[in-house]
Design a protein around this motif. Structure first.
Motif, PDB file in Angstrom:
ATOM      1  N   LEU A 102      -2.121 -17.023 -22.237  1.00  0.00           N
ATOM      2  CA  LEU A 102      -3.187 -18.049 -23.440  1.00  0.00           C
ATOM      3  C   LEU A 102      -3.494 -19.025 -24.046  1.00  0.00           C
ATOM      4  O   LEU A 102      -4.200 -19.853 -23.905  1.00  0.00           O
ATOM      5  CB  LEU A 102      -4.220 -16.278 -23.996  1.00  0.00           C
ATOM      6  CG  LEU A 102      -4.828 -15.139 -23.856  1.00  0.00           C
ATOM      7  CD1 LEU A 102      -5.280 -13.799 -24.571  1.00  0.00           C
ATOM      8  CD2 LEU A 102      -5.795 -15.633 -22.221  1.00  0.00           C
ATOM      9  N   ALA A 103      -2.381 -18.825 -24.434  1.00  0.00           N
ATOM     10  CA  ALA A 103      -1.381 -20.640 -25.077  1.00  0.00           C
ATOM     11  C   ALA A 103      -2.160 -21.504 -24.081  1.00  0.00           C
ATOM     12  O   ALA A 103      -2.331 -22.303 -24.357  1.00  0.00           O
ATOM     13  CB  ALA A 103      -0.324 -20.091 -25.730  1.00  0.00           C
ATOM     14  N   GLU A 106      -5.459 -22.141 -23.245  1.00  0.00           N
ATOM     15  CA  GLU A 106      -6.107 -22.765 -24.105  1.00  0.00           C
ATOM     16  C   GLU A 106      -5.687 -24.627 -24.023  1.00  0.00           C
ATOM     17  O   GLU A 106      -6.095 -25.266 -24.657  1.00  0.00           O
ATOM     18  CB  GLU A 106      -5.394 -22.315 -26.102  1.00  0.00           C
ATOM     19  CG  GLU A 106      -5.881 -21.269 -26.345  1.00  0.00           C
ATOM     20  CD  GLU A 106      -5.697 -20.372 -27.755  1.00  0.00           C
ATOM     21  OE1 GLU A 106      -6.292 -19.333 -27.709  1.00  0.00           O
ATOM     22  OE2 GLU A 106      -4.748 -20.807 -27.987  1.00  0.00           O
ATOM     23  N   GLU A 110      -8.690 -25.655 -22.823  1.00  0.00           N
ATOM     24  CA  GLU A 110      -9.764 -25.056 -23.271  1.00  0.00           C
ATOM     25  C   GLU A 110     -10.312 -24.438 -23.258  1.00  0.00           C
ATOM     26  O   GLU A 110     -11.467 -23.254 -23.825  1.00  0.00           O
ATOM     27  CB  GLU A 110     -10.720 -26.381 -23.962  1.00  0.00           C
ATOM     28  CG  GLU A 110      -9.957 -27.607 -24.700  1.00  0.00           C
ATOM     29  CD  GLU A 110     -11.317 -28.278 -25.006  1.00  0.00           C
ATOM     30  OE1 GLU A 110     -12.696 -27.888 -24.996  1.00  0.00           O
ATOM     31  OE2 GLU A 110     -10.743 -29.428 -25.781  1.00  0.00           O
ATOM     32  N   PHE A 111      -9.563 -23.042 -23.162  1.00  0.00           N
ATOM     33  CA  PHE A 111      -9.734 -21.517 -21.902  1.00  0.00           C
ATOM     34  C   PHE A 111     -10.195 -20.796 -23.483  1.00  0.00           C
ATOM     35  O   PHE A 111      -9.211 -21.001 -24.064  1.00  0.00           O
ATOM     36  CB  PHE A 111      -8.796 -21.268 -21.154  1.00  0.00           C
ATOM     37  CG  PHE A 111      -8.678 -20.424 -20.887  1.00  0.00           C
ATOM     38  CD1 PHE A 111      -9.938 -19.465 -19.630  1.00  0.00           C
ATOM     39  CD2 PHE A 111      -7.908 -18.807 -21.346  1.00  0.00           C
ATOM     40  CE1 PHE A 111     -10.236 -18.173 -19.309  1.00  0.00           C
ATOM     41  CE2 PHE A 111      -8.393 -17.795 -20.762  1.00  0.00           C
ATOM     42  CZ  PHE A 111      -9.013 -17.463 -19.919  1.00  0.00           C
ATOM     43  N   GLU A 112     -11.342 -19.871 -23.314  1.00  0.00           N
ATOM     44  CA  GLU A 112     -11.704 -18.471 -23.444  1.00  0.00           C
ATOM     45  C   GLU A 112     -11.715 -18.155 -22.911  1.00  0.00           C
ATOM     46  O   GLU A 112     -12.152 -17.940 -21.740  1.00  0.00           O
ATOM     47  CB  GLU A 112     -12.374 -19.195 -24.570  1.00  0.00           C
ATOM     48  CG  GLU A 112     -12.572 -19.726 -25.538  1.00  0.00           C
ATOM     49  CD  GLU A 112     -13.710 -20.162 -26.678  1.00  0.00           C
ATOM     50  OE1 GLU A 112     -14.202 -18.729 -27.101  1.00  0.00           O
ATOM     51  OE2 GLU A 112     -14.079 -20.958 -26.614  1.00  0.00           O
ATOM     52  N   SER A 158     -15.619 -16.967 -18.879  1.00  0.00           N
ATOM     53  CA  SER A 158     -14.719 -17.557 -19.206  1.00  0.00           C
ATOM     54  C   SER A 158     -15.640 -18.377 -19.445  1.00  0.00           C
ATOM     55  O   SER A 158     -16.543 -19.126 -19.171  1.00  0.00           O
ATOM     56  CB  SER A 158     -13.425 -17.458 -18.198  1.00  0.00           C
ATOM     57  OG  SER A 158     -13.128 -16.383 -18.492  1.00  0.00           O
ATOM     58  N   ILE A 160     -13.776 -22.811 -19.937  1.00  0.00           N
ATOM     59  CA  ILE A 160     -12.681 -24.161 -19.859  1.00  0.00           C
ATOM     60  C   ILE A 160     -13.450 -25.529 -20.191  1.00  0.00           C
ATOM     61  O   ILE A 160     -14.758 -25.232 -19.693  1.00  0.00           O
ATOM     62  CB  ILE A 160     -12.410 -23.511 -18.304  1.00  0.00           C
ATOM     63  CG1 ILE A 160     -12.748 -23.807 -17.085  1.00  0.00           C
ATOM     64  CG2 ILE A 160     -11.298 -22.190 -18.504  1.00  0.00           C
ATOM     65  CD1 ILE A 160     -12.004 -24.603 -15.657  1.00  0.00           C
ATOM     66  N   TYR A 203     -15.340 -25.046 -27.786  1.00  0.00           N
ATOM     67  CA  TYR A 203     -14.643 -24.197 -27.823  1.00  0.00           C
ATOM     68  C   TYR A 203     -14.018 -23.738 -28.540  1.00  0.00           C
ATOM     69  O   TYR A 203     -13.693 -24.480 -30.117  1.00  0.00           O
ATOM     70  CB  TYR A 203     -13.974 -25.545 -27.439  1.00  0.00           C
ATOM     71  CG  TYR A 203     -12.274 -24.877 -27.486  1.00  0.00           C
ATOM     72  CD1 TYR A 203     -11.727 -23.859 -26.906  1.00  0.00           C
ATOM     73  CD2 TYR A 203     -10.993 -25.423 -28.063  1.00  0.00           C
ATOM     74  CE1 TYR A 203     -10.453 -23.674 -26.697  1.00  0.00           C
ATOM     75  CE2 TYR A 203     -10.067 -25.283 -27.924  1.00  0.00           C
ATOM     76  CZ  TYR A 203      -9.772 -24.356 -27.016  1.00  0.00           C
ATOM     77  OH  TYR A 203      -7.961 -23.904 -27.208  1.00  0.00           O
ATOM     78  N   PRO A 205     -11.190 -20.976 -30.259  1.00  0.00           N
ATOM     79  CA  PRO A 205     -10.566 -20.768 -29.217  1.00  0.00           C
ATOM     80  C   PRO A 205      -9.802 -18.973 -30.312  1.00  0.00           C
ATOM     81  O   PRO A 205      -8.709 -18.727 -30.092  1.00  0.00           O
ATOM     82  CB  PRO A 205      -9.034 -20.972 -29.749  1.00  0.00           C
ATOM     83  CG  PRO A 205      -9.295 -22.407 -30.421  1.00  0.00           C
ATOM     84  CD  PRO A 205     -10.829 -22.898 -30.099  1.00  0.00           C
ATOM     85  N   ASN A 208      -9.928 -15.781 -28.431  1.00  0.00           N
ATOM     86  CA  ASN A 208      -8.775 -15.381 -27.866  1.00  0.00           C
ATOM     87  C   ASN A 208      -7.548 -14.498 -29.196  1.00  0.00           C
ATOM     88  O   ASN A 208      -7.538 -13.512 -28.653  1.00  0.00           O
ATOM     89  CB  ASN A 208      -7.933 -16.808 -27.053  1.00  0.00           C
ATOM     90  CG  ASN A 208      -8.411 -16.778 -26.494  1.00  0.00           C
ATOM     91  OD1 ASN A 208      -9.109 -16.365 -25.236  1.00  0.00           O
ATOM     92  ND2 ASN A 208      -8.142 -18.657 -26.079  1.00  0.00           N
ATOM     93  N   SER A 250      -6.204 -18.845 -32.817  1.00  0.00           N
ATOM     94  CA  SER A 250      -5.530 -18.503 -31.511  1.00  0.00           C
ATOM     95  C   SER A 250      -4.399 -18.386 -30.910  1.00  0.00           C
ATOM     96  O   SER A 250      -4.362 -17.536 -31.739  1.00  0.00           O
ATOM     97  CB  SER A 250      -5.649 -20.776 -31.385  1.00  0.00           C
ATOM     98  OG  SER A 250      -4.350 -21.191 -31.099  1.00  0.00           O
TER      99      SER A 250
END
Length: 275
Positions: A102-103, A106, A110-112, A158, A160, A203, A205, A208, A250
Motif C-alpha cells: 500500500l505504501a 501511495e 496516490e493509491f487508495e 480503488s 489512483i 486523495y 490515504p 488505507n 497513511s
C-alpha cells in the motif's frame, strides 16, 4: 474500465523502480459480447449453492447485448478469510507485506484500495521465496516471508492518479455500501466517507490506514468461531503494540511509526526481520 486501468497499473509495480510484488498480476484483458456461456453459468450456480455469492446471477443479464470484461489474472491463493493462520510470524509477515504494498502504491500513484477486507487479501504458499523484496523511496527492503506471500485483489472501488488523470469509482452513488452492519468492514466504509466528505476523487490515504487497522483486528482477533491458531498471549501483545495504527495518516505513516516493532525495514539490514 477504471478497474482494468487500476489493475494493470498496480500489476506493473512488480517490475518498476518502486517495487511492490503483492498486487495480482494482470496477463491480458478481453471485451466479449453475447450469451453467458453455460459452462460458466453452471460454475457460478455451483459456487452460489455451496458458498453463497454476493453478486447478481448472470441469468439476470440481457443474453444478447450484454458486454463483459474478462481479465486473465495470476494465481493468488486462498483468501485470508478462509486461510487458517497458525503462526504469529506469518501474521506479522502478512501485515507488513500489505502495508509495504500500500505504501509503495501511495507514493507512486496516490493509491487508495477502499475495499481491502480479508476476502480481497489472498495468501499463497506455493513457490514462496524466503524473502519478499520491495523498493520504497529508493530503499531496498526484504521481508522474511515465513512461507506466505500476499496477493491483493479487487480494485473495483480503488483510486489512483496516473498520467495526470484521477481514475476512481464514485462510491457516492452506492448508498447501500454504507448501510451494512455486523462485520467491522462496514464501519470502515462509513469512516472513509467521513474522511473524504463523499468526494471520492480526492486523495485521502488515511483510508488505507483504516484498512490496516481493520487487518490488525482480523489477523490477531479473527471472528467468533475462527480465531488465529497461535497463542492468545502473542495475539494480545500484538494488538497492544499495533494500537498506534488507529492514529496513522497513511500506509506510509504506518511503516514509519512501526519502525520500533519491525526491525529497520527501510535499511539494508533486514535479514533478521521476523526471524
Amino acid at each position: 474500465m477504471s478497474e482494468v486501468v487500476v489493475t494493470k497499473t498496480l500489476s506493473a509495480l512488480s517490475d518498476t523502480d518502486s517495487r511492490a510484488p503483492n498486487f495480482v498480476p494482470l496477463h491480458k484483458t478481453f471485451v466479449v459480447k453475447g450469451t453467458y456461456p453455460k459452462e460458466l453459468l453452471a460454475a457460478w450456480n455451483a459456487f452460489n449453492k455451496t458458498k453463497g455469492s454476493e453478486n447478481t446471477s448472470p441469468t439476470e443479464y440481457d443474453s444478447v447485448t450484454r458486454h463483459y470484461i474478462v481479465m486473465a489474472l495470476g494465481f493468488g491463493g486462498v483468501d485470508l478469510e478462509s486461510y487458517v493462520l497458525r503462526s504469529y510470524n506469518k501474521a506479522m509477515s502478512i501485515l507488513l507485506q500489505v502495508a509495504l504494498a500500500l505504501a509503495v502504491a501511495e507514493l507512486e500513484l496516490e493509491f487508495e484500495h477502499r475495499d481491502l477486507h480479508w476476502g480481497n487479501i489472498l495468501i499463497c504458499e506455493e513457490d514462496v521465496p524466503e524473502f519478499i523484496e520491495y523498493v520504497v523511496e529508493g530503499n531496498e527492503v526484504r521481508v522474511r516471508s515465513h512461507g506466505v506471500r500476499v496477493v491483493i485483489i479487487d480494485f473495483t472501488n480503488s483510486r489512483i492518479f496516473k498520467d495526470g488523470v484521477v481514475v476512481y469509482m464514485d462510491l457516492s452513488v452506492d448508498e447501500v455500501l454504507f448501510q451494512g452492519q455486523g462485520d467491522p468492514q462496514f464501519q470502515v466504509y462509513r469512516d472513509m466517507r467521513a474522511i473524504n466528505g463523499d468526494d471520492w476523487s480526492l486523495y485521502k490515504p488515511e483510508t488505507n490506514a483504516l484498512w490496516l487497522d481493520y487487518l490488525v483486528d482480523k489477523l490477531f482477533n479473527g471472528i467468533e468461531g475462527k480465531r488465529p491458531k497461535f497463542a492468545k498471549k502473542q495475539r494480545d501483545e500484538a494488538v497492544k503494540k499495533l494500537a498506534f495504527t488507529k492514529e496513522c495518516s497513511s500506509a506510509a505513516d504506518f511503516l514509519k511509526q512501526s519502525l520500533p516493532l519491525f526491525t529497520a525495514f527501510y535499511g539494508s539490514d533486514t535479514n533478521d526481520l521476523f526471524s
